[in-house]
Design a protein around this motif. Sequence first.
Motif, PDB file in Angstrom:
ATOM      1  N   ASN A 133     -31.135-101.036 -19.477  1.00 17.62           N
ATOM      2  CA  ASN A 133     -32.249-101.085 -18.596  1.00 17.62           C
ATOM      3  C   ASN A 133     -32.914 -99.688 -18.918  1.00 17.62           C
ATOM      4  O   ASN A 133     -32.594 -98.732 -18.372  1.00 17.62           O
ATOM      5  CB  ASN A 133     -31.848-101.262 -17.024  1.00 17.62           C
ATOM      6  CG  ASN A 133     -33.050-101.208 -16.252  1.00 17.62           C
ATOM      7  OD1 ASN A 133     -34.082-100.609 -16.465  1.00 17.62           O
ATOM      8  ND2 ASN A 133     -33.008-101.935 -15.083  1.00 17.62           N
ATOM      9  N   TRP A 134     -34.184 -99.927 -19.465  1.00 21.64           N
ATOM     10  CA  TRP A 134     -34.564 -98.729 -20.268  1.00 21.64           C
ATOM     11  C   TRP A 134     -35.169 -97.781 -19.019  1.00 21.64           C
ATOM     12  O   TRP A 134     -35.481 -96.444 -19.075  1.00 21.64           O
ATOM     13  CB  TRP A 134     -35.909 -99.024 -21.315  1.00 21.64           C
ATOM     14  CG  TRP A 134     -36.227 -97.962 -22.362  1.00 21.64           C
ATOM     15  CD1 TRP A 134     -37.435 -97.370 -22.055  1.00 21.64           C
ATOM     16  CD2 TRP A 134     -35.365 -97.127 -23.088  1.00 21.64           C
ATOM     17  NE1 TRP A 134     -37.401 -96.391 -22.985  1.00 21.64           N
ATOM     18  CE2 TRP A 134     -36.098 -96.379 -23.765  1.00 21.64           C
ATOM     19  CE3 TRP A 134     -33.943 -97.169 -23.207  1.00 21.64           C
ATOM     20  CZ2 TRP A 134     -35.612 -95.506 -24.525  1.00 21.64           C
ATOM     21  CZ3 TRP A 134     -33.480 -96.328 -24.204  1.00 21.64           C
ATOM     22  CH2 TRP A 134     -34.232 -95.471 -24.704  1.00 21.64           C
ATOM     23  N   PHE A 135     -35.712 -98.336 -18.021  1.00 20.84           N
ATOM     24  CA  PHE A 135     -36.205 -97.673 -16.927  1.00 20.84           C
ATOM     25  C   PHE A 135     -35.130 -97.084 -16.307  1.00 20.84           C
ATOM     26  O   PHE A 135     -35.341 -95.835 -15.699  1.00 20.84           O
ATOM     27  CB  PHE A 135     -37.051 -98.505 -16.079  1.00 20.84           C
ATOM     28  CG  PHE A 135     -38.468 -99.093 -16.580  1.00 20.84           C
ATOM     29  CD1 PHE A 135     -39.525 -98.125 -16.624  1.00 20.84           C
ATOM     30  CD2 PHE A 135     -38.447-100.390 -17.240  1.00 20.84           C
ATOM     31  CE1 PHE A 135     -40.631 -98.536 -17.096  1.00 20.84           C
ATOM     32  CE2 PHE A 135     -39.581-100.651 -17.837  1.00 20.84           C
ATOM     33  CZ  PHE A 135     -40.807-100.280 -17.691  1.00 20.84           C
ATOM     34  N   LYS A 136     -34.066 -97.510 -16.179  1.00 23.29           N
ATOM     35  CA  LYS A 136     -33.039 -96.953 -15.434  1.00 23.29           C
ATOM     36  C   LYS A 136     -32.568 -95.789 -16.174  1.00 23.29           C
ATOM     37  O   LYS A 136     -31.989 -94.715 -15.865  1.00 23.29           O
ATOM     38  CB  LYS A 136     -31.784 -97.776 -15.187  1.00 23.29           C
ATOM     39  CG  LYS A 136     -30.711 -97.382 -14.283  1.00 23.29           C
ATOM     40  CD  LYS A 136     -29.586 -98.327 -14.069  1.00 23.29           C
ATOM     41  CE  LYS A 136     -28.537 -97.965 -13.195  1.00 23.29           C
ATOM     42  NZ  LYS A 136     -27.898 -96.630 -13.798  1.00 23.29           N
ATOM     43  N   VAL A 137     -32.470 -95.948 -17.625  1.00 22.48           N
ATOM     44  CA  VAL A 137     -32.052 -94.702 -18.711  1.00 22.48           C
ATOM     45  C   VAL A 137     -33.163 -93.640 -18.283  1.00 22.48           C
ATOM     46  O   VAL A 137     -32.566 -92.535 -18.263  1.00 22.48           O
ATOM     47  CB  VAL A 137     -32.128 -95.337 -19.986  1.00 22.48           C
ATOM     48  CG1 VAL A 137     -32.108 -94.035 -20.975  1.00 22.48           C
ATOM     49  CG2 VAL A 137     -31.381 -96.380 -20.334  1.00 22.48           C
ATOM     50  N   ARG A 138     -34.357 -93.962 -18.063  1.00 25.46           N
ATOM     51  CA  ARG A 138     -35.402 -92.643 -17.758  1.00 25.46           C
ATOM     52  C   ARG A 138     -34.970 -92.249 -16.468  1.00 25.46           C
ATOM     53  O   ARG A 138     -34.881 -90.857 -16.386  1.00 25.46           O
ATOM     54  CB  ARG A 138     -36.591 -93.367 -17.753  1.00 25.46           C
ATOM     55  CG  ARG A 138     -37.681 -92.407 -17.358  1.00 25.46           C
ATOM     56  CD  ARG A 138     -38.892 -93.091 -17.020  1.00 25.46           C
ATOM     57  NE  ARG A 138     -38.983 -93.781 -15.810  1.00 25.46           N
ATOM     58  CZ  ARG A 138     -39.858 -94.525 -15.155  1.00 25.46           C
ATOM     59  NH1 ARG A 138     -40.947 -94.901 -15.927  1.00 25.46           N
ATOM     60  NH2 ARG A 138     -39.510 -95.213 -13.987  1.00 25.46           N
ATOM     61  N   GLU A 139     -34.762 -92.955 -15.395  1.00 27.69           N
ATOM     62  CA  GLU A 139     -34.515 -92.263 -14.253  1.00 27.69           C
ATOM     63  C   GLU A 139     -33.295 -91.745 -14.140  1.00 27.69           C
ATOM     64  O   GLU A 139     -33.193 -90.419 -13.478  1.00 27.69           O
ATOM     65  CB  GLU A 139     -34.546 -93.377 -13.073  1.00 27.69           C
ATOM     66  CG  GLU A 139     -36.065 -94.099 -12.950  1.00 27.69           C
ATOM     67  CD  GLU A 139     -36.083 -95.218 -11.919  1.00 27.69           C
ATOM     68  OE1 GLU A 139     -35.113 -95.123 -10.949  1.00 27.69           O
ATOM     69  OE2 GLU A 139     -37.187 -95.622 -11.663  1.00 27.69           O
ATOM     70  N   ASP A 140     -32.184 -92.047 -14.857  1.00 29.33           N
ATOM     71  CA  ASP A 140     -30.906 -91.588 -14.838  1.00 29.33           C
ATOM     72  C   ASP A 140     -30.964 -90.222 -15.317  1.00 29.33           C
ATOM     73  O   ASP A 140     -30.141 -88.949 -15.294  1.00 29.33           O
ATOM     74  CB  ASP A 140     -29.724 -92.344 -15.320  1.00 29.33           C
ATOM     75  CG  ASP A 140     -29.372 -93.425 -14.684  1.00 29.33           C
ATOM     76  OD1 ASP A 140     -29.868 -93.575 -13.367  1.00 29.33           O
ATOM     77  OD2 ASP A 140     -28.667 -94.277 -15.056  1.00 29.33           O
ATOM     78  N   ALA A 141     -31.675 -90.183 -16.401  1.00 32.35           N
ATOM     79  CA  ALA A 141     -31.680 -88.948 -17.286  1.00 32.35           C
ATOM     80  C   ALA A 141     -32.451 -87.825 -16.490  1.00 32.35           C
ATOM     81  O   ALA A 141     -32.446 -86.432 -16.362  1.00 32.35           O
ATOM     82  CB  ALA A 141     -32.701 -89.061 -18.597  1.00 32.35           C
ATOM     83  N   LEU A 142     -33.754 -88.197 -15.867  1.00 32.41           N
ATOM     84  CA  LEU A 142     -34.395 -87.101 -15.040  1.00 32.41           C
ATOM     85  C   LEU A 142     -33.652 -86.394 -13.862  1.00 32.41           C
ATOM     86  O   LEU A 142     -33.703 -85.343 -13.488  1.00 32.41           O
ATOM     87  CB  LEU A 142     -35.617 -87.774 -14.452  1.00 32.41           C
ATOM     88  CG  LEU A 142     -36.814 -88.103 -15.638  1.00 32.41           C
ATOM     89  CD1 LEU A 142     -37.794 -88.809 -14.921  1.00 32.41           C
ATOM     90  CD2 LEU A 142     -37.129 -86.942 -16.273  1.00 32.41           C
TER      91      LEU A 142
END
Length: 493
Positions: A133-142
């Motif tokens: 889930n590419w959006f979750k990857v973004r949010e988890d990284a931030l």
Amino acid sequence: MRACAANQSPCGSGWLPSHPCSRRRHNVGACHAATAHGGGGCGGGGPSPAASSSSHTITSSSSPLPVSWQEQLSALSRRAAACALAAVVAGTAALAPLAPPPADAVTQEQLLFLEAWRAVDRAFVDKKFNGQNWFKVREDALKKTSLGSRAETHAAIRGLLASLGDPFSRFLDPDQYSALRRSTQGAVTGVGVEVGFKSEAGSGAALTVIAPAPGGPAERAGIRPGDEILAIDGQQTSTISLYAAGNLLQGPEGSQVVLSVKPGAGGAARDVPITRQPIQFNPVDTALCSSSGQIAPGSGDGKLGYIRIATFSKNTADKVRAALLELKEQGVERLVIDVRNNGGGLFPAGVEIGRMLINRGDIVLIADSDGVRDIYSAEGNALVPDTPLVVLANRGTASASEVLAGALKDNKRAAVAGEDTFGKGAIQTLIELSDGSAVAITVAKYQTPAGIDINKIGIKPTIPLSAAQLLEIPLRGEAFCRFAQTDAAPKLF
């Protein structure tokens, strides 16, 4: 700000069906001239694979997008980065309205990371992002990744790209990106040596010196053709690809690399420290052989033309055009195009050279996860459409050089002599980030005119030659002409 977070579809990735390059035949420059779809906020379409040039050579060359595309994508990435970060912050604020984030929550490091995330989101060929889930990857990284320094941000971007499971999508720091741009213009900073594999595929390859650059640091250090490079700064070359070896041999001007070298003439291996310096490579070497010799037995004194294409750089197509015109004027009767150990380079150069040799038919198909999107075809103005032709290839032949070999083979314009090629059919685009670094992202894949996926398969020869036979064939024009007269020369025509 919340509108962006709620409206995920326009913020998503993928080419728009109305893109001018979608599912169309076109010239090399057609998609380069196309305008990127875009709009305010997070909207807009992604780049066409045709506008994205490809590939990776032994001198580490990938083709950057034209500046206008890069600027638009970078601007879109920066706008989307701010929007995406604001979405995460807004969501957090909604859960805790009495504790808003501090004013400095949006840092330059976070924005840089999000530029890279957005570039992948818009351009990567696999819209399932390797099952993530590419959006979750973004949010988890931030939320979970430390982005307190530039080094940490670069490490996070490398991890982001590694998660895609694609060996060709990669991060380049500012020094690497600068070196890569120089390499596509025919210059590179490194040790000045052309290398290839000595042994048969799968048998524990030895990285072998084909030719050191005249006067370059490797030649001055005593490295000679036929020497084996066993390790580069301690990294065993038998365990890495030709591309990885090329990257290790390059580096910033003035930096040092230690090669473990076994002399081709025999003897123990020795460590050779070499200081990297700018190297100017000639992408094209040509010669007219007065006789075809054993290359075409029974042809008498028929003139044989030889063109060695070492890489597809900025001026390769012009040099090949000049060589073909000169050979044609000199009455050439047969042609050998040598793309051994040519790891690729600028994709448009490969297509342009194909059009110099083929009058009718397709050159290459460009496909993404939705199927074939673009077709590059001959234009009916070949310089030598009928001259008998053979392509020399080996397992160091990759990417744009595989496109050329595949086009000539599938259109029955030429025989391919040698061994199976490398099999790099992935097309990358380079997107520059705001700190001078860049991300190389796989946006599509090549297919030959017959619809064969080049990636991981390569081009199979019509005239098989062993690795030992290929190593005996010189990579320089005059030496090739002398070799053609010997009994060791293989019959190609």
